[in-house]
Design an enzyme around this catalytic site. Structure first.
Site, PDB file in Angstrom:
ATOM      1  CG  ASP A  59      46.014  44.936  32.411  1.00 14.43           C
ATOM      2  OD1 ASP A  59      45.912  46.286  32.448  1.00 14.43           O
ATOM      3  OD2 ASP A  59      45.286  44.120  32.934  1.00 14.43           O
ATOM      4  CD  GLU A 106      47.184  40.712  33.245  1.00 14.40           C
ATOM      5  OE1 GLU A 106      46.344  41.087  32.442  1.00 14.40           O
ATOM      6  OE2 GLU A 106      46.965  40.599  34.673  1.00 14.40           O
ATOM      7  CG  HIS A 111      39.036  43.814  35.106  1.00 19.82           C
ATOM      8  ND1 HIS A 111      39.442  45.117  35.831  1.00 19.82           N
ATOM      9  CD2 HIS A 111      40.142  43.258  34.416  1.00 19.82           C
ATOM     10  CE1 HIS A 111      40.660  44.934  35.575  1.00 19.82           C
ATOM     11  NE2 HIS A 111      41.199  44.061  34.916  1.00 19.82           N
TER      12      HIS A 111
END
Lengths: 252, 252, 252, 252, 252, 252
Positions: A173, A147, A45
């Site tokens: 997540d 996650e 990310h």
């Protein structure tokens, strides 16, 4: 090339981990001097790619932090490249079952434990006298992210895969997967129970548990709960928050 | 292409200015959203060059902050380039006498006020219908730094040079020049008297006074004293300080 | 390392010159295949710096165009660097008198004609068997820009400086200097008379005259008038104009 | 963060789309001002990678064009990264059957519709007050390319996959797949019949059809035929064509 | 932040210096592990600019070599920037008289010895507890190049300028200036006599003498003659020579 | 766009291949002049990514070496991109069975032999008059690496896949896979027998065999044994070895 994160865990200590989204070696270099045990380049990310990861590693190196990477995906090409580039550990997103975990281990380890290809072009620096390849399988951290609800369903099978050193929890997540809003520093009872289960199951197997946190206060609590690697926001998040506060204060 | 810093000054308001040392457009983009009136790319002491300055400008542009540059030196090549690249103002170090101030003004303004060459390749974006060149001489801020004892000796002559919009005070260099240690947020009585003199002389001439500060608290005090542009540390300084505090808190 | 621009001039032919503002080797590489005789990297008003100039040169090299640079200023550091990097000629802005012209020549030529320092790190490629340094003083083009009223006043003195191969006219700056709006492709009678004078004085001395043009049609007329190097807009200008036309046509 | 392309489609309007092969933010910034509705960074055949895509997005942002990406392949790592980086839509090459289409949708959408991981580091800018994640599944365009005979065979199955907003036709690859030479702006009857079938089937399902064109004239015709997104060449193609024409004209 | 080159000189030892023309941190990082005492980033004739210099410094830092820079010119802007970026010394080309030498010293030293501006953004790393500014004037090496006949004429005056730590001889430029071909590893008697004079005059004043060499064998001889800093070719020269030899040998 | 490596093989000649780990076009440009037949950008273990590969290709292009790439993994996205970028051949690591070999061929060839997508943005330069696509399937080299015991088990099946031009042997990985230490220039009898078998089986099928070597002497021996493409170390390895030797010699 002893891995200081592994040393900390052997002595029972939790490590405090930094997180890099800014693709710049100078920024990494300054941030690496703030006291972190390890610093992770976030290629999933963060605004990072392979060459910016190398630049961040170069910036960090003199400052004694263990260099980790979160790779964008569980894919052998990029995992091999970041290990050759000098990562002491790989955090891999979205590992949801034992097969994916086995693949991750294979990508991270030389034969016979895995299928990593030889060529540690920067990583070889760490080992004196060509020793890198002899110790890498032991020293490199393999860290799948847990996650999703699927991963929770498959938890024991994942954790039983040989070669996993730690797991890393992505609270946003995990929340999305459970139908909750994406955020860090969660207080929902069912989430906290999941955290307890993760720690319990990992402790049984000698596996460390890591967590991404939004604030230092929450990270500290989580160390108390048993997490052994805590990340606090990322460098750009800390910077913008500090800037907002400074502007507000200057304006009165 | 109205310059918002000029507008603020016309309405008597002090502007809070950000400062960029990290040569990266993403970092600049995030930082620019923290509430600053203007953000300055520091090409003198920051890890910045011309192309990183352009990248920072691109990152800032959607977020409504006025883009400024501190150039490395009072030199026409680089001053022309950053203005063409979109700077709304130039902060120039070490302007120590009227001749240097006149040169600075000349480099920043089109004929007949100066000798700037035409070619506002990015800056032209700001002006609708080719209007940039008509307003640039009025809108671009010319800001010499007053930071040596020689400059203080020549203060009135410098301030009387036509075309100066503001001065900017570098407390570290000013201190060094006076035989004091280099630091920000100074409390020495003679320094504070110098600040008062600067404000007084500038006020007479309708010139704003800017100051580099280490903390928001000091910056706020300086606004109260009459400074019209206050910078607070820089983005990397805020980031590292926030990181140190977070690590300390997480470790307990 | 024969300079093809010089060859063209010797045979009486005018050269058509490209102009690069985009700091990218791929863009330069594609543009260099459009038929230009020479292509100039614009380090003054283009978004270019030294390393982007090198990248553009690398992109151009296989395509047979003569690489030129417009430097940001008449300064020995950057002039030496672009020549070492492989420029076959230097266009220098704002040369307003004979002393500035002499400096420019000195920066461009090895002793005894000048003071250029030895070290043609990329340029040495052009010469087989270390021959570069023997021919560089003859082959490298020295091209001051004549673009101010002061330069017009000093024209003969400038042109009499030994070592000048051509002059280059910047119509926007020339206009500004004469109190006219900055633009290309000018039709004012006094400007056209200046052009005629420039060509006349240069022809006497075997010096070529170059001109920056906005359109190919005007460039063609200027070749007819006696200009020996014509530039047409720049690559980004051509691109944006073509894009605007395409959007308009597609929308009907 | 309303997606302007979706808005146009809701009002029945076709969008004119730009295409970026040059990996540079300045080039993107200038090109984005030419009137396009949307601009696509081509990471498949353009000279683009992830960080150049971010730089192009930063250049475009102030100019009101919707940022799209053509990814190099139907792979979750890079799709997640470009969405986090700020893409409002993903054009994905070589989607040849329903399973590949389902994977593409899954990579582009947050749970429960898909498996995208949370972390919109630049994309979060678009949403005020953390709203990005709430609207992204609705606003982000998912656009598989239909460009092989296999995809034509599977067309209805592909189009029936929930979450597809548009398809994009690559005429060169479609031609190659059908044994024809690779080119744009095709006139073969069977190709035009395929286009009609695509538009018909998509219209039934409220899906837009896009096409890559070589010229504005052909793009205009295709809007007339029912295409709702037309791309015209790319920025470097327009630039080189304009440069060739200019050189030819100047030379007479 | 003790300067290891100064330490070596104090103990009477000559230092062997590397030289970087490739603008890349990885290349610098590998090269820095070859045993050099110091490594110089060549911003004059190398393909280097300010940001590549920083990247090279970052690559070198863990490997214990002293980072030096040859600046492109005797200009305060770039000298300040490389010192702030972490250079332990500045080699400056073409210092031809005492005034130029005094300027160089002034640009390199904080007041009262010079006019360097405060802001050691990377260099501050070297000093624990903010000590950098206290020791920099003593530790930073100021090294003018003596490489013209004018400089030889002014030698004593140059060497008498307070603050000069060493001189550096460029044999190619020295040769050109004396009407000889540009080359390294010279055997002309008059050149060798010049070298002896330089060493003699410098020894009197406690100033070290450095020399750029083409081969290790010549460098070794020059250490024997009294040179205290010897550079051997540069990294790209060594690489290409080794590559040529390897190709030849493999082809038999 | 005749491929010179193929030409050499047709005439029975072995090619000497260079190898690039430094992500820089200037470094590649200089290295490419050392006499290599072909130069490979190593995107697997080198510090290379897609854009640095393009920069290296641009640096090489004027110097007549055939540009090859070792891709990081057998993945269609990156293989398509490097071919479009101008690679004349793809060396692919870890091809262990016929299916993987068939995939590799498919990614490298246009329909009907494969599934490569059309868009040779730089590669199109090589072909005059749009001829690239007509000859690419014949001229582009497809080169799987044989470097595991599994691949040896599947050797005949792999070699029988249509479209393979050569294989490339990685001695380090081959060793690891067989339980031996990772190194080049191996002397173990069983390894040399494997090499003989590879050459024998490939000769039968008109397939060339390549080998990565540590030294030119070993490479020469291997040409004698029948290898048709020999690589010698890489550019950074040659550079560091030459630097170590130079330092040692200078120090005496």
């Amino acid at each position: 090339m002893a891995n200081k994160v592994k040393e900390a865990w052997r002595s029972g200590r939790a490590v405090v981990n930094g997180w890099l989204a800014i693709p710049n070696g100078f920024s990494a270099e300054m941030y690496a001097q703030a006291g972190w045990d390890s610093v992770t380049v976030d290629m999933q990310h963060g605004i990072q790619d392979y060459l910016s990861c190398i630049a961040c590693f170069q910036g960090m190196q003199p400052h004694g932090v263990t260099p980790l990477v979160r790779v964008p995906w569980n894919e052998p090409g990029i995992i091999g490249k970041v290990l050759d580039g000098g990562a002491y550990g790989v955090i891999c997103p979205m590992v949801n079952n034992a097969e994916q975990a086995r693949n991750l281990v294979a990508y991270c380890k030389y034969p016979p434990q895995g299928t990593r290809s030889n060529g540690p072009i920067r990583a070889g620096i760490y080992g004196e006298g060509g020793s890198y390849q002899k110790t890498a399988n032991d020293e490199i951290l393999v860290i799948p992210m847990i996650e999703t609800s699927e991963a929770l369903d498959q938890l024991e099978a994942i954790l039983d895969v040989p070669g996993i050193d730690a797991i890393y929890v992505g609270p946003s997540d995990l929340g999305l997967s459970l139908g909750l809003p994406p955020k860090l520093d969660r207080e929902e009872t069912n989430i906290l129970k999941i955290y307890e289960r993760l720690i319990r199951e990992c402790d049984k197997r000698g596996i460390a548990v890591g967590l991404h946190n939004g604030t230092a206060a929450y990270a500290k609590r989580m160390i108390g709960m048993g997490f052994k690697l805590v990340t606090i926001s990322n460098e750009v998040g800390l910077m913008v928050a500090a800037a907002r506060a400074a502007v507000r204060e200057a304006r009165g």
